[in-house]
Design an enzyme around this catalytic site. Structure first.
Site, PDB file in Angstrom:
ATOM      1  N   HIS A 151      -0.025  -5.856   2.916  1.00  7.57           N
ATOM      2  CA  HIS A 151      -1.141  -6.805   3.045  1.00  7.57           C
ATOM      3  C   HIS A 151      -2.092  -6.450   4.176  1.00  7.57           C
ATOM      4  O   HIS A 151      -2.890  -7.291   4.603  1.00  7.57           O
ATOM      5  CB  HIS A 151      -0.598  -8.224   3.241  1.00  7.57           C
ATOM      6  CG  HIS A 151       0.188  -8.712   2.065  1.00  7.57           C
ATOM      7  ND1 HIS A 151       1.218  -9.631   2.180  1.00  7.57           N
ATOM      8  CD2 HIS A 151       0.110  -8.399   0.742  1.00  7.57           C
ATOM      9  CE1 HIS A 151       1.730  -9.867   0.978  1.00  7.57           C
ATOM     10  NE2 HIS A 151       1.076  -9.134   0.103  1.00  7.57           N
ATOM     11  N   CYS A 159     -15.875  -4.237   7.747  1.00  3.52           N
ATOM     12  CA  CYS A 159     -17.160  -4.803   7.354  1.00  3.52           C
ATOM     13  C   CYS A 159     -17.248  -4.793   5.831  1.00  3.52           C
ATOM     14  O   CYS A 159     -17.047  -3.742   5.205  1.00  3.52           O
ATOM     15  CB  CYS A 159     -18.319  -4.018   7.955  1.00  3.52           C
ATOM     16  SG  CYS A 159     -19.943  -4.582   7.377  1.00  3.52           S
ATOM     17  N   CYS A 162     -20.801  -2.352   4.998  1.00  8.84           N
ATOM     18  CA  CYS A 162     -20.811  -0.902   5.193  1.00  8.84           C
ATOM     19  C   CYS A 162     -19.411  -0.294   5.168  1.00  8.84           C
ATOM     20  O   CYS A 162     -19.268   0.926   5.217  1.00  8.84           O
ATOM     21  CB  CYS A 162     -21.518  -0.545   6.497  1.00  8.84           C
ATOM     22  SG  CYS A 162     -20.586  -0.982   7.994  1.00  8.84           S
ATOM     23  N   GLY A 250      13.971 -11.280   5.172  1.00 15.90           N
ATOM     24  CA  GLY A 250      13.102 -12.350   5.638  1.00 15.90           C
ATOM     25  C   GLY A 250      11.927 -12.662   4.746  1.00 15.90           C
ATOM     26  O   GLY A 250      10.832 -12.940   5.243  1.00 15.90           O
ATOM     27  N   SER A 252      10.800 -15.044   1.225  1.00 15.65           N
ATOM     28  CA  SER A 252      11.162 -15.987   0.170  1.00 15.65           C
ATOM     29  C   SER A 252      10.760 -15.451  -1.199  1.00 15.65           C
ATOM     30  O   SER A 252      11.129 -16.025  -2.226  1.00 15.65           O
ATOM     31  CB  SER A 252      10.473 -17.337   0.401  1.00 15.65           C
ATOM     32  OG  SER A 252       9.066 -17.190   0.339  1.00 15.65           O
TER      33      SER A 252
END
Length: 308
Positions: A151, A159, A162, A250, A252
């Site tokens: 993630h 940005c 750009c 750790g 779920s």
């Protein structure tokens, strides 16, 4: 599978057998049942070729709250979605005000015993790869520089115009200059590094544009409603496909971004172990399920396997 049973197809080395006997004699984490479960985990890790999939629960011992806790109920607060962030200036102001407030505490977090144990197991050859759903960078800080950040990471900013990537530390300095005296000490830290603020506290916050083009800045993380980059997903699939087993730490597994790797491993017949306090969406797919504290459990497993 019951915690007292040995996962199918786990071949035991002499070291693993000795370690398992030592665990059982010592009545390790959470008493005899926990000892048996830990012995099973040691046997699984001893096979090597382990890919670790980590989630927010691994970082709670570093002071970063997870999303659901042991009850499985989501903590209060609505997460920012990609659509809301990109479509509303007010939403961006709210996000950056809260994130700027929570950033110092988030940035001070350090790897805990669980992160360090995973890195020791990687160096010893028991763990071959780490995929993390976390955006806190703590695996990297523990030395696992090759950990795939599914993630993204909050230590980077991108940005949207750009596509320039810059450091969060640089943005933090700019936001401080624009909003002197804004930060409120003692604000409640949230899992994604932001903090709870009242609407009236957010109203006057000034958002910094891209230093290069003046465009919209976004943390280099995957928001809800946003897709994980296809290349990242493919890389994780490759790691799972080449693994001997998958160990979830750790998480779920409530969201598909992590659960899909558990499903893929299970379909391929790979043993899946889940170490998490509280139930998970992948429990029925697990050959081994441990409801034990992560730091102590992984530290003891690493010690028993000689992962110094």
């Amino acid at each position: 599978m019951d915690a007292s049973q040995t996962p199918a197809r786990v071949a035991e080395s002499a070291a693993a057998k000795a370690a398992a006997k030592a665990v059982e004699r010592a009545a390790g984490p959470e008493g005899p049942a926990g000892s048996a479960a830990l012995a099973d985990l040691v046997r699984l890790l001893d096979r090597r070729g382990v890919v670790v999939l980590s989630g927010a629960g691994l970082s709670t011992e570093s002071g970063i709250p997870d999303y659901r806790g042991a009850t499985g109920r989501r903590r209060t607060g609505t997460p920012m979605t990609y659509q809301e962030f990109t479509g509303s200036e007010a939403a961006r102001r709210r996000y950056w005000a809260r994130s700027h407030t929570g950033w110092p505490a988030f940035a001070r977090a350090r790897p805990n015993a669980g992160h360090r144990a995973v890195e020791r197991l990687r160096r010893s050859g028991h763990v071959t790869a780490v995929i993390t759903q976390n955006v806190d960078g703590l695996h990297h800080a523990a030395g696992t520089r090759e950990a795939v950040e599914l993630h993204g990471g909050l230590d980077r900013v991108v940005c949207l115009d750009c596509r320039r990537t810059s450091s969060r530390a640089e943005l933090d300095r700019r936001l401080d200059e624009l909003n002197r005296g804004f930060r409120r000490p003692g604000a409640e830290l949230r899992p994604d590094g932001d903090a709870l603020l009242a609407p009236e506290q957010v109203a006057g916050f000034r958002v910094a544009p891209c230093a290069d083009c003046g465009g919209v800045l976004k943390p280099d993380v995957v928001f809800f409603g946003e897709n994980v980059p296809a290349a990242t997903v493919e890389r994780c699939y490759e790691l799972v496909d080449s693994a001997g087993s998958l160990v979830v730490l750790g998480s779920s597994l409530t969201v598909l971004s992590g659960l899909r790797f558990v499903r893929r491993a299970a379909r391929a017949g790979l043993p899946v172990a889940i170490v998490n306090q509280g139930s998970t969406r992948g429990d029925e797919l697990a050959a081994l399920r441990l409801d034990l504290p992560l730091g102590a459990t992984m530290t003891e497993a690493a010690r028993l396997l000689g992962a110094a």
